[in-house]
Scaffold this motif. Structure first.
Motif, short mmCIF file in Angstrom:
data_model
loop_
_atom_site.label_atom_id
_atom_site.label_comp_id
_atom_site.label_asym_id
_atom_site.label_seq_id
_atom_site.Cartn_x
_atom_site.Cartn_y
_atom_site.Cartn_z
N VAL A 87 0.85 -1.19 0.00
CA VAL A 87 0.00 0.00 0.00
C VAL A 87 0.88 1.24 0.00
CG1 VAL A 87 -1.82 1.26 1.20
CG2 VAL A 87 -1.76 -1.24 1.31
N THR A 88 0.63 2.15 -0.93
CA THR A 88 1.29 3.45 -0.97
C THR A 88 0.21 4.53 -0.84
OG1 THR A 88 1.14 3.58 -3.39
CG2 THR A 88 3.11 2.54 -2.46
N THR A 89 0.59 5.79 -0.91
CA THR A 89 -0.38 6.89 -0.91
C THR A 89 -0.24 7.68 -2.20
OG1 THR A 89 -0.19 7.09 1.50
CG2 THR A 89 -1.27 8.88 0.35
N PRO A 90 -1.28 7.73 -3.04
CA PRO A 90 -1.18 8.47 -4.31
C PRO A 90 -0.93 9.95 -4.08
CG PRO A 90 -3.10 7.02 -4.27
CD PRO A 90 -2.58 7.08 -2.86
N GLY A 91 0.10 10.48 -4.71
CA GLY A 91 0.47 11.87 -4.51
C GLY A 91 -0.59 12.86 -4.94
N VAL A 92 -1.38 12.51 -5.97
CA VAL A 92 -2.39 13.45 -6.46
C VAL A 92 -3.46 13.69 -5.41
CG1 VAL A 92 -3.90 11.70 -7.52
CG2 VAL A 92 -3.76 14.02 -8.50
N TYR B 299 3.44 11.14 -8.42
CA TYR B 299 4.23 10.75 -7.25
C TYR B 299 3.38 9.85 -6.35
CZ TYR B 299 7.30 14.74 -8.41
OH TYR B 299 8.14 15.63 -9.03
N VAL B 300 4.04 9.10 -5.48
CA VAL B 300 3.38 8.43 -4.37
C VAL B 300 4.20 8.70 -3.11
CG1 VAL B 300 2.29 6.60 -5.71
CG2 VAL B 300 4.57 6.23 -4.75
N ARG B 301 3.53 8.71 -1.98
CA ARG B 301 4.21 8.88 -0.69
C ARG B 301 4.40 7.52 -0.04
NH1 ARG B 301 1.44 11.46 4.61
NH2 ARG B 301 0.75 9.29 4.71
N LEU B 302 5.61 7.31 0.46
CA LEU B 302 5.93 6.11 1.22
C LEU B 302 6.28 6.52 2.64
CD1 LEU B 302 8.28 4.31 -1.35
CD2 LEU B 302 5.80 4.10 -1.13
N THR B 303 5.84 5.73 3.61
CA THR B 303 6.13 6.03 5.00
C THR B 303 7.18 5.08 5.56
OG1 THR B 303 5.20 6.09 7.24
CG2 THR B 303 4.17 4.60 5.69
N ALA B 304 8.01 5.60 6.44
CA ALA B 304 9.04 4.80 7.11
C ALA B 304 8.56 4.30 8.46
CB ALA B 304 10.32 5.62 7.28
#
Length: 409
Positions: free
Chosen positions: A371-376, A385-390
């Motif tokens: 699962v990622t987070t769509p940047g739009v 872009y997509v956001r990735l969390t650490a």
């Protein structure tokens, strides 16, 4: 007949993270054997530090005795926590604050949304794009955003940031009343230097603007030239409100605690020209609409400033930042273009081959069970872009990267 607040009807049907949750739920139902790994929503995974747990247990025991029981607390927060915040987060950075300039809350998200209660509905808004959705939606709800346009909202000026300008927001040429800044930035994970933040303070001083500064991720800053607080900048107390959070700093996403700083030097004007102190108005608002953060929670927050608490919290932050470093370096080695992840727990990944944010989200979910987070979802400039969390645990983070390495795109 009862009428609805029609500003709510202008909102998109779903909050970004609700849309993501729906897609993930549908995927899980269709693929019950899949081992889904979330690099999307920025919730933490590591437990509260022992110092906070011990403080909470002690506070619970106090609630069991009439001699130490605590009922309604002060809406502004207990002095013991406000003092700890000032002495540990601000004084070492050369920032002096009075106790009554610090307001304890149930998290930065709440106050970022609620602060508009004390600001005029006609005020113009400026914010970086991509941006945390709460800044936009909370202004839509109260009517301050104006009317929808093809580019967003009539009363909101978007300030695009991307790789083309090194993710540095450009100072507007026109006057804007209220400016939202979030650094380290959510969602891009990027930062601005002391000189760059100083330019925004100078702009606000020149134009009589108000900066709403979200410092929720300041504890993740690794480099010395990056300011942790806007009040490190001369003159900022006259133009800025700062929001802080224990959610990502100390893992309080489920406990809920944050603070908002409203300096008494911060003065704005009423329509008749009368000067008004925002500190007084925010205090009045909180006394009416907020019953205070729980005593147990505030004792836990205080404990992270003890010598043991500081060490334990730093170990957890280092854990997450080691995830960020591993992800960033591994993805770069695979040919992906990434940003952030050095002074923040988020990595902003450029989707390959011009693939859209949601298309890449779907491919990664259905082909890698990640699962990622769509940047739009954070604004037009987030497209591609997509956001990735650490914030995942180390084992799952390593497994996610392994899946990327094995992926035949």
């Amino acid at each position: 007949m009862t009428l609805v607040n029609e500003n709510f009807l202008k909102l998109s049907n779903n909050y970004l993270f609700s849309d993501i949750a729906k897609k993930v739920r549908q995927y899980r139902e269709s693929n019950p054997e899949a081992q889904v790994i979330s690099l999307g929503i920025g919730d933490v995974t590591q437990p509260l530090c022992p110092a906070a747990i011990e403080a909470m247990h002690k506070a619970v025991d106090e609630m069991a005795s009439s001699s130490t029981f605590h009922g309604y607390g002060p809406e502004q927060g207990y002095d013991f926590l406000r003092k700890a915040i000032i002495e540990n987060d601000f004084n070492p950075r050369g920032v002096s604050l009075d106790l009554d300039e610090v307001f304890i809350s149930d998290g930065a998200k709440s106050d970022c949304g609620n602060i508009g209660d004390i600001l005029g509905p006609q005020c113009s808004i400026g914010l970086t794009d991509p941006v945390y959705p709460v800044y936009v939606d909370s202004n839509v709800m109260c009517g301050r955003a104006g009317v929808p346009t093809k580019d967003g909202w009539s009363n909101i000026t978007r300030i695009p940031v991307s790789s083309a300008n090194n993710f540095k927001p450009q100072i507007p040429e026109k006057r804007i009343d209220i400016i939202y800044l979030c650094y380290p930035n959510n969602p891009t994970g990027t930062v601005i230097t002391r000189a760059e933040l100083s330019a925004w303070v100078e702009y606000a001083l020149l134009h009589g603007s108000l900066i709403l500064f979200d410092a929720a991720y300041e504890a993740y800053i690794q480099h010395d030239d990056i300011p942790h607080s806007i009040y490190e900048i001369e003159g900022a107390k006259k133009v800025a409100i700062e929001f802080r959070s224990f959610s990502k700093t100390a893992g309080f996403t489920g406990v809920r605690c944050g603070c908002t700083v409203v300096p008494k030097d911060l003065v704005v004007k009423a329509s008749d020209g009368t000067e008004v102190q925002l500190n007084h108005l925010w205090n009045r608002r909180q006394c009416t609409k907020f019953n205070g953060t729980s005593y147990i929670t505030q004792r836990a927050a205080e404990a992270i400033y003890s010598p043991e608490g500081k060490k334990q919290v730093r170990e957890t932050i280092n854990y997450y930042m080691s995830n960020a470093k591993f992800m960033r370096e591994s993805l770069n080695a695979l040919g992906y273009q990434t940003f952030g992840g050095e002074d923040a727990p988020y990595i902003w990944l450029k989707t390959p081959d011009g693939v859209s944010s949601w298309e890449f989200f779907d491919k990664v979910l259905h082909e890698l069970s990640i699962v990622t987070t769509p940047g739009v979802g954070f604004g037009p400039s987030g497209e591609g872009y997509v956001r990735l969390t650490a914030f995942g645990n180390k084992q799952q983070t390593e497994e996610a990267i392994h899946r990327f390495q094995q992926w035949k795109r």
